[in-house]
Motif scaffolding. Sequence first.
Motif, PDB file in Angstrom:
ATOM      1  N   GLN A   1       0.844  -1.192   0.000  1.00  0.00           N
ATOM      2  CA  GLN A   1       0.000   0.000   0.000  1.00  0.00           C
ATOM      3  C   GLN A   1       0.878   1.241   0.000  1.00  0.00           C
ATOM      4  O   GLN A   1       1.805   1.357   0.778  1.00  0.00           O
ATOM      5  N   VAL A   2       0.578   2.158  -0.894  1.00  0.00           N
ATOM      6  CA  VAL A   2       1.369   3.373  -1.016  1.00  0.00           C
ATOM      7  C   VAL A   2       0.847   4.438  -0.062  1.00  0.00           C
ATOM      8  O   VAL A   2      -0.353   4.664   0.040  1.00  0.00           O
ATOM      9  N   GLN A   3       1.774   5.070   0.630  1.00  0.00           N
ATOM     10  CA  GLN A   3       1.417   6.185   1.505  1.00  0.00           C
ATOM     11  C   GLN A   3       2.411   7.315   1.329  1.00  0.00           C
ATOM     12  O   GLN A   3       3.621   7.083   1.229  1.00  0.00           O
ATOM     13  N   LEU A   4       1.900   8.520   1.272  1.00  0.00           N
ATOM     14  CA  LEU A   4       2.732   9.711   1.246  1.00  0.00           C
ATOM     15  C   LEU A   4       2.367  10.552   2.463  1.00  0.00           C
ATOM     16  O   LEU A   4       1.194  10.863   2.666  1.00  0.00           O
ATOM     17  N   VAL A   5       3.363  10.910   3.251  1.00  0.00           N
ATOM     18  CA  VAL A   5       3.108  11.661   4.477  1.00  0.00           C
ATOM     19  C   VAL A   5       3.970  12.912   4.483  1.00  0.00           C
ATOM     20  O   VAL A   5       5.198  12.827   4.489  1.00  0.00           O
ATOM     21  N   GLU A   6       3.296  14.075   4.483  1.00  0.00           N
ATOM     22  CA  GLU A   6       4.012  15.354   4.496  1.00  0.00           C
ATOM     23  C   GLU A   6       4.216  15.839   5.927  1.00  0.00           C
ATOM     24  O   GLU A   6       3.443  15.510   6.829  1.00  0.00           O
ATOM     25  N   SER A   7       5.231  16.663   6.091  1.00  0.00           N
ATOM     26  CA  SER A   7       5.475  17.328   7.368  1.00  0.00           C
ATOM     27  C   SER A   7       6.235  18.618   7.096  1.00  0.00           C
ATOM     28  O   SER A   7       6.752  18.824   5.990  1.00  0.00           O
ATOM     29  N   GLY A   8       6.253  19.490   8.097  1.00  0.00           N
ATOM     30  CA  GLY A   8       7.060  20.691   7.996  1.00  0.00           C
ATOM     31  C   GLY A   8       6.301  21.983   7.783  1.00  0.00           C
ATOM     32  O   GLY A   8       6.894  23.055   7.758  1.00  0.00           O
ATOM     33  N   GLY A   9       4.998  21.897   7.609  1.00  0.00           N
ATOM     34  CA  GLY A   9       4.229  23.120   7.433  1.00  0.00           C
ATOM     35  C   GLY A   9       4.159  23.919   8.725  1.00  0.00           C
ATOM     36  O   GLY A   9       4.579  23.461   9.781  1.00  0.00           O
ATOM     37  N   GLY A  10       3.615  25.128   8.626  1.00  0.00           N
ATOM     38  CA  GLY A  10       3.483  25.968   9.809  1.00  0.00           C
ATOM     39  C   GLY A  10       3.253  27.410   9.452  1.00  0.00           C
ATOM     40  O   GLY A  10       2.927  27.740   8.310  1.00  0.00           O
ATOM     41  N   LEU A  11       3.450  28.256  10.447  1.00  0.00           N
ATOM     42  CA  LEU A  11       3.258  29.696  10.291  1.00  0.00           C
ATOM     43  C   LEU A  11       4.631  30.375  10.238  1.00  0.00           C
ATOM     44  O   LEU A  11       5.498  30.100  11.079  1.00  0.00           O
ATOM     45  N   VAL A  12       4.804  31.234   9.255  1.00  0.00           N
ATOM     46  CA  VAL A  12       6.076  31.933   9.098  1.00  0.00           C
ATOM     47  C   VAL A  12       5.805  33.352   8.624  1.00  0.00           C
ATOM     48  O   VAL A  12       4.794  33.606   7.954  1.00  0.00           O
ATOM     49  N   GLN A  13       6.690  34.263   8.956  1.00  0.00           N
ATOM     50  CA  GLN A  13       6.542  35.638   8.485  1.00  0.00           C
ATOM     51  C   GLN A  13       7.020  35.762   7.044  1.00  0.00           C
ATOM     52  O   GLN A  13       7.877  34.984   6.585  1.00  0.00           O
ATOM     53  N   ALA A  14       6.473  36.733   6.362  1.00  0.00           N
ATOM     54  CA  ALA A  14       6.905  37.000   4.991  1.00  0.00           C
ATOM     55  C   ALA A  14       8.410  37.228   4.962  1.00  0.00           C
ATOM     56  O   ALA A  14       8.969  37.899   5.840  1.00  0.00           O
ATOM     57  N   GLY A  15       9.053  36.652   3.961  1.00  0.00           N
ATOM     58  CA  GLY A  15      10.501  36.728   3.848  1.00  0.00           C
ATOM     59  C   GLY A  15      11.218  35.561   4.497  1.00  0.00           C
ATOM     60  O   GLY A  15      12.425  35.379   4.291  1.00  0.00           O
ATOM     61  N   GLY A  16      10.504  34.783   5.275  1.00  0.00           N
ATOM     62  CA  GLY A  16      11.094  33.660   5.977  1.00  0.00           C
ATOM     63  C   GLY A  16      11.161  32.403   5.119  1.00  0.00           C
ATOM     64  O   GLY A  16      10.857  32.425   3.922  1.00  0.00           O
ATOM     65  N   SER A  17      11.563  31.306   5.764  1.00  0.00           N
ATOM     66  CA  SER A  17      11.752  30.030   5.065  1.00  0.00           C
ATOM     67  C   SER A  17      11.067  28.893   5.813  1.00  0.00           C
ATOM     68  O   SER A  17      10.895  28.953   7.029  1.00  0.00           O
ATOM     69  N   LEU A  18      10.688  27.888   5.044  1.00  0.00           N
ATOM     70  CA  LEU A  18      10.178  26.637   5.594  1.00  0.00           C
ATOM     71  C   LEU A  18      10.680  25.500   4.724  1.00  0.00           C
ATOM     72  O   LEU A  18      10.925  25.696   3.527  1.00  0.00           O
ATOM     73  N   ARG A  19      10.794  24.324   5.338  1.00  0.00           N
ATOM     74  CA  ARG A  19      11.189  23.141   4.581  1.00  0.00           C
ATOM     75  C   ARG A  19      10.138  22.067   4.791  1.00  0.00           C
ATOM     76  O   ARG A  19       9.886  21.660   5.925  1.00  0.00           O
ATOM     77  N   LEU A  20       9.539  21.645   3.692  1.00  0.00           N
ATOM     78  CA  LEU A  20       8.555  20.568   3.738  1.00  0.00           C
ATOM     79  C   LEU A  20       9.228  19.250   3.375  1.00  0.00           C
ATOM     80  O   LEU A  20      10.119  19.221   2.516  1.00  0.00           O
ATOM     81  N   SER A  21       8.769  18.189   4.012  1.00  0.00           N
ATOM     82  CA  SER A  21       9.273  16.861   3.693  1.00  0.00           C
ATOM     83  C   SER A  21       8.112  15.918   3.410  1.00  0.00           C
ATOM     84  O   SER A  21       7.016  16.101   3.938  1.00  0.00           O
ATOM     85  N   CYS A  22       8.381  14.926   2.584  1.00  0.00           N
ATOM     86  CA  CYS A  22       7.371  13.928   2.247  1.00  0.00           C
ATOM     87  C   CYS A  22       8.061  12.565   2.243  1.00  0.00           C
ATOM     88  O   CYS A  22       9.052  12.382   1.529  1.00  0.00           O
ATOM     89  N   VAL A  23       7.526  11.655   3.027  1.00  0.00           N
ATOM     90  CA  VAL A  23       8.056  10.301   3.060  1.00  0.00           C
ATOM     91  C   VAL A  23       7.097   9.393   2.302  1.00  0.00           C
ATOM     92  O   VAL A  23       5.893   9.380   2.589  1.00  0.00           O
ATOM     93  N   ALA A  24       7.636   8.656   1.358  1.00  0.00           N
ATOM     94  CA  ALA A  24       6.829   7.740   0.554  1.00  0.00           C
ATOM     95  C   ALA A  24       7.108   6.315   0.976  1.00  0.00           C
ATOM     96  O   ALA A  24       8.259   5.913   1.118  1.00  0.00           O
ATOM     97  N   SER A  25       6.056   5.560   1.169  1.00  0.00           N
ATOM     98  CA  SER A  25       6.213   4.148   1.516  1.00  0.00           C
ATOM     99  C   SER A  25       5.446   3.305   0.507  1.00  0.00           C
ATOM    100  O   SER A  25       4.467   3.742  -0.078  1.00  0.00           O
ATOM    101  N   GLY A  26       5.911   2.105   0.280  1.00  0.00           N
ATOM    102  CA  GLY A  26       5.201   1.184  -0.599  1.00  0.00           C
ATOM    103  C   GLY A  26       5.923   0.912  -1.909  1.00  0.00           C
ATOM    104  O   GLY A  26       5.924  -0.207  -2.391  1.00  0.00           O
TER     105      GLY A  26
END
Length: 121
Positions: free
Chosen positions: A1-26
């Motif tokens: 069974q295929v699963q994709l799970v994201e993480s890393g979202g949130g609240l940030v001020q304009a001009g800032g940075s975020l890093r999203l990750s996705c782990v795929a299984s299956g």
Amino acid sequence: QVQLVESGGGLVQAGGSLRLSCVASGRSFSIMGWFRQAPGKEREFIAAISERGGSTYYGNSVKGRFTISRDNAKNTVALQMNSLKAEDTAVYYCAALRSGTYYQANFYDYWGQGTQVTVSS
């Protein structure tokens, strides 16, 4: 069974940075992509990366600010987002494609549940 799970979202001020990750299984996929959807808007292509990471593709609205990468040993794909703007606020989705057009959401076979990114101005 295929699963994709994201993480890393949130609240940030304009001009800032975020890093999203996705782990795929299956299984592994030829193309991994990121899309986003803001309230009342259509799902928008953000970035995609080929199986070995040799080719990357970006939507016009994020070129030069976002970077997609993948680690096949860990079956993960990441989205580094810099110089964030209020208009980047959306739910971000990781997706996996076996074949088809990388920038069209309807070709993707599997989707994660999404992670919220909110950029305050």
